[in-house]
Design a protein around this motif. Sequence first.
Motif, PDB file in Angstrom:
ATOM      1  N   LEU A   1     -15.537  19.885   8.678  1.00  0.00           N
ATOM      2  CA  LEU A   1     -15.471  18.744   9.588  1.00  0.00           C
ATOM      3  C   LEU A   1     -16.590  17.757   9.272  1.00  0.00           C
ATOM      4  O   LEU A   1     -17.764  18.151   9.183  1.00  0.00           O
ATOM      5  N   HIS A   2     -16.242  16.502   9.114  1.00  0.00           N
ATOM      6  CA  HIS A   2     -17.251  15.453   8.951  1.00  0.00           C
ATOM      7  C   HIS A   2     -17.595  14.979  10.359  1.00  0.00           C
ATOM      8  O   HIS A   2     -16.737  14.491  11.086  1.00  0.00           O
TER       9      HIS A   2
ATOM     10  N   GLN B   1     -19.214  30.224  -5.307  1.00  0.00           N
ATOM     11  CA  GLN B   1     -19.555  29.077  -6.143  1.00  0.00           C
ATOM     12  C   GLN B   1     -18.418  28.056  -6.184  1.00  0.00           C
ATOM     13  O   GLN B   1     -18.654  26.847  -6.143  1.00  0.00           O
ATOM     14  N   ASN B   2     -17.187  28.532  -6.249  1.00  0.00           N
ATOM     15  CA  ASN B   2     -16.038  27.636  -6.222  1.00  0.00           C
ATOM     16  C   ASN B   2     -15.970  26.909  -4.879  1.00  0.00           C
ATOM     17  O   ASN B   2     -15.714  25.704  -4.823  1.00  0.00           O
ATOM     18  N   ALA B   3     -16.221  27.619  -3.804  1.00  0.00           N
ATOM     19  CA  ALA B   3     -16.173  27.014  -2.471  1.00  0.00           C
ATOM     20  C   ALA B   3     -17.213  25.917  -2.335  1.00  0.00           C
ATOM     21  O   ALA B   3     -16.901  24.809  -1.867  1.00  0.00           O
ATOM     22  N   ILE B   4     -18.444  26.190  -2.731  1.00  0.00           N
ATOM     23  CA  ILE B   4     -19.490  25.179  -2.570  1.00  0.00           C
ATOM     24  C   ILE B   4     -19.224  23.985  -3.483  1.00  0.00           C
ATOM     25  O   ILE B   4     -19.480  22.835  -3.114  1.00  0.00           O
ATOM     26  N   SER B   5     -18.651  24.225  -4.646  1.00  0.00           N
ATOM     27  CA  SER B   5     -18.284  23.131  -5.546  1.00  0.00           C
ATOM     28  C   SER B   5     -17.256  22.205  -4.895  1.00  0.00           C
ATOM     29  O   SER B   5     -17.374  20.979  -4.953  1.00  0.00           O
ATOM     30  N   GLN B   6     -16.248  22.810  -4.263  1.00  0.00           N
ATOM     31  CA  GLN B   6     -15.217  22.016  -3.596  1.00  0.00           C
ATOM     32  C   GLN B   6     -15.777  21.271  -2.377  1.00  0.00           C
ATOM     33  O   GLN B   6     -15.402  20.126  -2.119  1.00  0.00           O
ATOM     34  N   ILE B   7     -16.665  21.909  -1.645  1.00  0.00           N
ATOM     35  CA  ILE B   7     -17.292  21.244  -0.497  1.00  0.00           C
ATOM     36  C   ILE B   7     -18.106  20.048  -0.979  1.00  0.00           C
ATOM     37  O   ILE B   7     -18.017  18.947  -0.424  1.00  0.00           O
ATOM     38  N   LYS B   8     -18.906  20.236  -2.028  1.00  0.00           N
ATOM     39  CA  LYS B   8     -19.722  19.141  -2.555  1.00  0.00           C
ATOM     40  C   LYS B   8     -18.832  17.995  -3.040  1.00  0.00           C
ATOM     41  O   LYS B   8     -19.162  16.822  -2.830  1.00  0.00           O
ATOM     42  N   ASN B   9     -17.709  18.323  -3.664  1.00  0.00           N
ATOM     43  CA  ASN B   9     -16.784  17.303  -4.134  1.00  0.00           C
ATOM     44  C   ASN B   9     -16.245  16.462  -2.974  1.00  0.00           C
ATOM     45  O   ASN B   9     -16.226  15.235  -3.043  1.00  0.00           O
TER      46      ASN B   9
ATOM     47  N   MET C   1     -17.647  16.089  -0.074  1.00  0.00           N
ATOM     48  CA  MET C   1     -18.765  15.360   0.533  1.00  0.00           C
ATOM     49  C   MET C   1     -19.088  14.099  -0.268  1.00  0.00           C
ATOM     50  O   MET C   1     -19.449  13.067   0.317  1.00  0.00           O
ATOM     51  N   THR C   2     -18.952  14.163  -1.578  1.00  0.00           N
ATOM     52  CA  THR C   2     -19.171  12.984  -2.413  1.00  0.00           C
ATOM     53  C   THR C   2     -18.180  11.888  -2.040  1.00  0.00           C
ATOM     54  O   THR C   2     -18.542  10.718  -1.942  1.00  0.00           O
ATOM     55  N   LYS C   3     -16.934  12.268  -1.804  1.00  0.00           N
ATOM     56  CA  LYS C   3     -15.895  11.292  -1.451  1.00  0.00           C
ATOM     57  C   LYS C   3     -16.196  10.564  -0.151  1.00  0.00           C
ATOM     58  O   LYS C   3     -15.844   9.399   0.003  1.00  0.00           O
ATOM     59  N   ILE C   4     -16.825  11.240   0.794  1.00  0.00           N
ATOM     60  CA  ILE C   4     -17.109  10.598   2.082  1.00  0.00           C
ATOM     61  C   ILE C   4     -18.545  10.084   2.176  1.00  0.00           C
ATOM     62  O   ILE C   4     -18.924   9.481   3.169  1.00  0.00           O
ATOM     63  N   GLY C   5     -19.339  10.330   1.147  1.00  0.00           N
ATOM     64  CA  GLY C   5     -20.693   9.807   1.100  1.00  0.00           C
ATOM     65  C   GLY C   5     -21.677  10.484   2.032  1.00  0.00           C
ATOM     66  O   GLY C   5     -22.610   9.850   2.514  1.00  0.00           O
ATOM     67  N   CYS C   6     -21.488  11.768   2.271  1.00  0.00           N
ATOM     68  CA  CYS C   6     -22.376  12.515   3.165  1.00  0.00           C
ATOM     69  C   CYS C   6     -23.253  13.449   2.341  1.00  0.00           C
ATOM     70  O   CYS C   6     -22.783  14.072   1.394  1.00  0.00           O
ATOM     71  N   LYS C   7     -24.526  13.572   2.701  1.00  0.00           N
ATOM     72  CA  LYS C   7     -25.480  14.399   1.954  1.00  0.00           C
ATOM     73  C   LYS C   7     -26.002  15.587   2.752  1.00  0.00           C
ATOM     74  O   LYS C   7     -26.825  16.342   2.280  1.00  0.00           O
ATOM     75  N   LYS C   8     -25.537  15.752   3.990  1.00  0.00           N
ATOM     76  CA  LYS C   8     -26.053  16.816   4.849  1.00  0.00           C
ATOM     77  C   LYS C   8     -24.940  17.806   5.147  1.00  0.00           C
ATOM     78  O   LYS C   8     -23.857  17.432   5.592  1.00  0.00           O
ATOM     79  N   LEU C   9     -25.212  19.112   4.899  1.00  0.00           N
ATOM     80  CA  LEU C   9     -24.211  20.168   5.068  1.00  0.00           C
ATOM     81  C   LEU C   9     -24.762  21.275   5.950  1.00  0.00           C
ATOM     82  O   LEU C   9     -25.878  21.744   5.741  1.00  0.00           O
TER      83      LEU C   9
ATOM     84  N   VAL D   1     -16.610  14.911  16.052  1.00  0.00           N
ATOM     85  CA  VAL D   1     -16.002  14.751  14.732  1.00  0.00           C
ATOM     86  C   VAL D   1     -15.656  13.288  14.510  1.00  0.00           C
ATOM     87  O   VAL D   1     -15.190  12.599  15.416  1.00  0.00           O
ATOM     88  N   LYS D   2     -15.892  12.827  13.303  1.00  0.00           N
ATOM     89  CA  LYS D   2     -15.534  11.450  12.947  1.00  0.00           C
ATOM     90  C   LYS D   2     -14.022  11.289  12.987  1.00  0.00           C
ATOM     91  O   LYS D   2     -13.285  12.244  12.827  1.00  0.00           O
ATOM     92  N   GLY D   3     -13.578  10.074  13.159  1.00  0.00           N
ATOM     93  CA  GLY D   3     -12.144   9.808  13.281  1.00  0.00           C
ATOM     94  C   GLY D   3     -11.539   9.180  12.050  1.00  0.00           C
ATOM     95  O   GLY D   3     -10.893   8.152  12.147  1.00  0.00           O
ATOM     96  N   HIS D   4     -11.734   9.755  10.877  1.00  0.00           N
ATOM     97  CA  HIS D   4     -11.092   9.230   9.667  1.00  0.00           C
ATOM     98  C   HIS D   4     -10.266  10.334   9.005  1.00  0.00           C
ATOM     99  O   HIS D   4     -10.441  11.514   9.315  1.00  0.00           O
ATOM    100  N   PRO D   5      -9.350   9.957   8.096  1.00  0.00           N
ATOM    101  CA  PRO D   5      -8.431  10.937   7.514  1.00  0.00           C
ATOM    102  C   PRO D   5      -9.099  12.109   6.796  1.00  0.00           C
ATOM    103  O   PRO D   5      -8.530  13.179   6.706  1.00  0.00           O
ATOM    104  N   LEU D   6     -10.300  11.924   6.258  1.00  0.00           N
ATOM    105  CA  LEU D   6     -10.982  13.012   5.554  1.00  0.00           C
ATOM    106  C   LEU D   6     -11.898  13.814   6.467  1.00  0.00           C
ATOM    107  O   LEU D   6     -12.632  14.679   6.012  1.00  0.00           O
ATOM    108  N   ALA D   7     -11.858  13.534   7.765  1.00  0.00           N
ATOM    109  CA  ALA D   7     -12.787  14.189   8.691  1.00  0.00           C
ATOM    110  C   ALA D   7     -12.533  15.684   8.809  1.00  0.00           C
ATOM    111  O   ALA D   7     -13.455  16.442   9.061  1.00  0.00           O
ATOM    112  N   GLU D   8     -11.293  16.129   8.652  1.00  0.00           N
ATOM    113  CA  GLU D   8     -10.978  17.548   8.803  1.00  0.00           C
ATOM    114  C   GLU D   8     -10.180  18.042   7.610  1.00  0.00           C
ATOM    115  O   GLU D   8      -9.246  17.389   7.175  1.00  0.00           O
ATOM    116  N   SER D   9     -10.541  19.190   7.105  1.00  0.00           N
ATOM    117  CA  SER D   9      -9.694  19.870   6.133  1.00  0.00           C
ATOM    118  C   SER D   9      -9.946  21.361   6.226  1.00  0.00           C
ATOM    119  O   SER D   9     -11.027  21.801   6.570  1.00  0.00           O
TER     120      SER D   9
END
Length: 143
Positions: free
Chosen positions: A6-7, A53-61, A63-71, A120-128
Amino acid sequence: MRILQLHCDSIEYTPTKKEIKSAEEIVPETKRLEEVVVAFVAIENGDDSSVAQNAISQIKNSMTKIGCKKLLLYPYAHLSSNLASPSTALSLLKEMESSASELEVSHSPFGWTKSYKIQVKGHPLAESSKSCNKRKYWRKNSR
């Protein structure tokens, strides 16, 4: 491994009760984070370092798309009925946390019931929601 990502504008949580003997030793206090991706994570039987490692890679990917640096990695057993042992789960969560060094990463206390407030933010990438298995693939299940 099951993850609900959730973003968020903010999350505030308070550990309220130690649930398992192997819970992390902490001083229960309220924590608040703003502009953060919260990854509710359930580590499952059979998950290993490659899955983490695969999970954190996908999470970081994502996060890059939404421009967030805090997890915030938030252990959340309710996502699965096939949970790994507490020692395995905690070990993999800590591995995920340490392997995302370019982010500001933390985790909520493992083995505790927590009360939380979340916005939670209200944009399409906010939840997955994602499921990762040992074959190293991800399946996106959008709501």
